[in-house]
Design an enzyme around this catalytic site. Sequence first.
Site, PDB file in Angstrom:
ATOM      1  N   GLU A  21     -38.824 -31.084 -23.487  1.00  0.00           N
ATOM      2  CA  GLU A  21     -39.647 -31.051 -22.274  1.00  0.00           C
ATOM      3  C   GLU A  21     -39.222 -32.152 -21.305  1.00  0.00           C
ATOM      4  O   GLU A  21     -39.222 -31.957 -20.092  1.00  0.00           O
ATOM      5  CB  GLU A  21     -41.129 -31.235 -22.609  1.00  0.00           C
ATOM      6  CG  GLU A  21     -41.747 -30.090 -23.370  1.00  0.00           C
ATOM      7  CD  GLU A  21     -43.196 -30.370 -23.680  1.00  0.00           C
ATOM      8  OE1 GLU A  21     -44.054 -29.815 -22.978  1.00  0.00           O
ATOM      9  OE2 GLU A  21     -43.465 -31.168 -24.610  1.00  0.00           O
ATOM     10  N   TYR A  53     -55.150 -39.697   3.041  1.00  0.00           N
ATOM     11  CA  TYR A  53     -54.619 -38.736   2.069  1.00  0.00           C
ATOM     12  C   TYR A  53     -53.099 -38.713   2.037  1.00  0.00           C
ATOM     13  O   TYR A  53     -52.520 -38.280   1.049  1.00  0.00           O
ATOM     14  CB  TYR A  53     -55.214 -37.340   2.231  1.00  0.00           C
ATOM     15  CG  TYR A  53     -55.054 -36.687   3.584  1.00  0.00           C
ATOM     16  CD1 TYR A  53     -53.871 -36.070   3.962  1.00  0.00           C
ATOM     17  CD2 TYR A  53     -56.126 -36.656   4.469  1.00  0.00           C
ATOM     18  CE1 TYR A  53     -53.742 -35.455   5.186  1.00  0.00           C
ATOM     19  CE2 TYR A  53     -56.010 -36.036   5.704  1.00  0.00           C
ATOM     20  CZ  TYR A  53     -54.814 -35.437   6.056  1.00  0.00           C
ATOM     21  OH  TYR A  53     -54.687 -34.827   7.264  1.00  0.00           O
ATOM     22  N   ILE A  71     -49.795 -35.760 -20.320  1.00  0.00           N
ATOM     23  CA  ILE A  71     -50.250 -35.595 -18.945  1.00  0.00           C
ATOM     24  C   ILE A  71     -51.543 -36.385 -18.707  1.00  0.00           C
ATOM     25  O   ILE A  71     -51.840 -36.745 -17.579  1.00  0.00           O
ATOM     26  CB  ILE A  71     -50.394 -34.112 -18.544  1.00  0.00           C
ATOM     27  CG1 ILE A  71     -51.358 -33.352 -19.433  1.00  0.00           C
ATOM     28  CG2 ILE A  71     -49.032 -33.451 -18.516  1.00  0.00           C
ATOM     29  CD1 ILE A  71     -51.607 -31.891 -18.999  1.00  0.00           C
ATOM     30  N   GLU A  72     -52.254 -36.697 -19.777  1.00  0.00           N
ATOM     31  CA  GLU A  72     -53.430 -37.549 -19.652  1.00  0.00           C
ATOM     32  C   GLU A  72     -53.044 -38.928 -19.107  1.00  0.00           C
ATOM     33  O   GLU A  72     -53.739 -39.511 -18.277  1.00  0.00           O
ATOM     34  CB  GLU A  72     -54.130 -37.723 -21.009  1.00  0.00           C
ATOM     35  CG  GLU A  72     -54.788 -36.477 -21.551  1.00  0.00           C
ATOM     36  CD  GLU A  72     -53.866 -35.590 -22.384  1.00  0.00           C
ATOM     37  OE1 GLU A  72     -52.626 -35.650 -22.207  1.00  0.00           O
ATOM     38  OE2 GLU A  72     -54.398 -34.824 -23.207  1.00  0.00           O
ATOM     39  N   LYS A  98     -50.090 -28.368 -16.137  1.00  0.00           N
ATOM     40  CA  LYS A  98     -48.709 -28.176 -16.589  1.00  0.00           C
ATOM     41  C   LYS A  98     -48.479 -26.672 -16.669  1.00  0.00           C
ATOM     42  O   LYS A  98     -49.082 -25.977 -17.492  1.00  0.00           O
ATOM     43  CB  LYS A  98     -48.506 -28.820 -17.954  1.00  0.00           C
ATOM     44  CG  LYS A  98     -47.099 -28.724 -18.479  1.00  0.00           C
ATOM     45  CD  LYS A  98     -47.003 -29.474 -19.801  1.00  0.00           C
ATOM     46  CE  LYS A  98     -45.572 -29.707 -20.177  1.00  0.00           C
ATOM     47  NZ  LYS A  98     -45.475 -30.629 -21.312  1.00  0.00           N
TER      48      LYS A  98
END
Length: 116
Positions: A21, A53, A71-72, A98
Amino acid sequence: MITIALHGAEFFAFHGFYPEEQKLGTRFIVDVDVSFAPVKNLKDDEISNTVDYERVYGIVEAEMKKTSKLIETVAQAIANEIKSQFPFTDSIRVSLKKMNPPLNGKVAYSNIVITI
């Protein structure tokens, strides 16, 4: 209370637990919602009185470039950096999807949501 949001920000990145990955990469979609009370009167029409933003997007972009296994970890880093740059925020919500995670069946996306 005001909420600014960026939804559907797409990135190709190399986050993942498995080495392949981190080599092949995949698409990610990030949504960010930031709630806050204005620093000063919005009638002043100054960007410094709100959450910019464009800067939030820059934070997300920078954190997405840093490869992580989880991803956390990425979502938490995004939220932490937004809070660091805009300490007057009341709530920050980061959703990181993801796309097409490597599982044994077809899955559109996995998702993590962190709110601080």
